[in-house]
Design an enzyme around this catalytic site. Structure first.
Site, PDB file in Angstrom:
ATOM      1  N   ASN A 137      -4.626   0.847 -12.927  1.00 19.89           N
ATOM      2  CA  ASN A 137      -5.134  -0.431 -12.410  1.00 19.89           C
ATOM      3  C   ASN A 137      -6.652  -0.559 -12.575  1.00 19.89           C
ATOM      4  O   ASN A 137      -7.275  -1.440 -11.993  1.00 19.89           O
ATOM      5  CB  ASN A 137      -4.753  -0.614 -10.936  1.00 19.89           C
ATOM      6  CG  ASN A 137      -5.380   0.439 -10.027  1.00 19.89           C
ATOM      7  OD1 ASN A 137      -6.098   1.306 -10.488  1.00 19.89           O
ATOM      8  ND2 ASN A 137      -5.103   0.345  -8.734  1.00 19.89           N
ATOM      9  N   HIS A 139      -8.935   1.745 -11.718  1.00 22.73           N
ATOM     10  CA  HIS A 139      -9.796   2.435 -10.750  1.00 22.73           C
ATOM     11  C   HIS A 139     -10.493   3.632 -11.381  1.00 22.73           C
ATOM     12  O   HIS A 139      -9.986   4.231 -12.330  1.00 22.73           O
ATOM     13  CB  HIS A 139      -9.037   2.810  -9.468  1.00 22.73           C
ATOM     14  CG  HIS A 139      -8.101   3.980  -9.554  1.00 22.73           C
ATOM     15  ND1 HIS A 139      -6.807   3.935  -9.092  1.00 22.73           N
ATOM     16  CD2 HIS A 139      -8.268   5.239 -10.008  1.00 22.73           C
ATOM     17  CE1 HIS A 139      -6.236   5.108  -9.262  1.00 22.73           C
ATOM     18  NE2 HIS A 139      -7.086   5.919  -9.825  1.00 22.73           N
TER      19      HIS A 139
END
Ligand code: GLP
Length: 264
Positions: A137, A139
């Site tokens: 995602n 991160h």
């Protein structure tokens, strides 16, 4: 940003290690490394171990700061990042354990753990080269989407996506902690150099957004577009969404001598 596309994971590790070794040679044996957990940097640690064995790298006085830690795992839990860093970094690279730091994820003292960690990094003179992976995602560390782009080490709640990604390390999804303590994006941006590694098709979307998308807290890694010395090393599969892949390859093949890496 420097984007290096490699034919396979082994080459990613070799190139990332060569880049880190070049920076370490400029800094000297007291280099301060920022180290990451996850599968992605393992080939980089292998590459560093080979350079050490060949006498091409000196980490005898090096310090290391891990990016993050789960909150609330028992002391010595094999999946605590303290243990993962010991197994994958401290021991294989022969670092002095007293100079390897991991944020304190124990419940006692959690409120001050972030500030204490920031002070320890400053006391060591700051991170010279930060090694990073990337989550599916987008991160980095455990800075999940919507993390402040100037955040510092603090407690965060993990997204369900990240808990599912990391469930493979635990007996069940329920065993994956819900909270973590992570260096912030501002902390990571304060490192003098950043080397991010990513491999495999599952990372292609995140890498595309990191390199060519807008700078946005929805893709925390995209803040690296604002870093003066960020190197992104990926394999062909992780480069699958990069529109300018040919340009990055040409740039790497035609580096001026003073920027070239020792890949012998
Ligand atoms: C975890 C770590 C990150 C790491 C990410 C990707 O969430 N906190 O630092 O980059 O996983 O892991 P992997 O490299 O195994 O895909």
């Amino acid at each position: 940003m420097e984007i290096i596309i490699c034919p396979n994971e082994g080459r990613v590790g070799q190139v990332a290690a060569a880049k880190i070794a070049k920076i370490a040679a400029e800094v000297g044996p007291g280099v301060v490394l920022g180290v990451a957990t996850g599968s992605s940097p393992l080939s980089t640690y292998d590459g560093l171990a080979k350079l050490l064995a060949a006498g091409k790298l000196d980490l005898s006085q090096a310090s290391a700061f891990a990016l993050d830690e789960y909150v609330g795992l028992a002391d010595g839990h094999p999946e605590s990042y303290r243990e993962v860093i010991r197994r994958t970094v401290t021991e294989p690279l022969g670092l002095d354990p007293s100079r390897v730091h991991v944020p304190d994820g124990s419940l006692h003292g959690l409120a001050s753990a972030g500030e204490r960690y920031e002070k320890a990094i400053v006391a060591a003179g700051g991170v010279d080269v930060q090694i990073l992976g990337i989550g599916t995602n987008g991160h980095v560390g455990f800075n999940e989407p919507t993390s402040s782009l100037s955040s510092r080490t603090r407690v965060k709640m993990l997204t369900q996506n990240t808990r599912q990604d990391n469930a493979r390390f635990f007996a069940s999804l329920d065993d994956v902690p819900r909270h973590c303590i992570t260096q912030g994006l501002g902390t990571i941006m304060a490192a003098r150099h950043v080397v991010l590694v990513a491999t495999g098709e599952a990372k292609a979307d995140a890498v595309g957004r990191l390199v060519e998308g807008p700078v946005t807290a929805m893709c925390p890694a995209s803040v690296l577009q604002m870093h003066q010395f960020a190197t992104i090393v990926v394999d062909e599969a992780a480069a699958g969404h990069l529109a300018l892949a040919d340009y990055y390859k040409q740039a790497f093949e035609n580096l001026p001598a003073w920027q070239a890496l020792d890949l012998a």
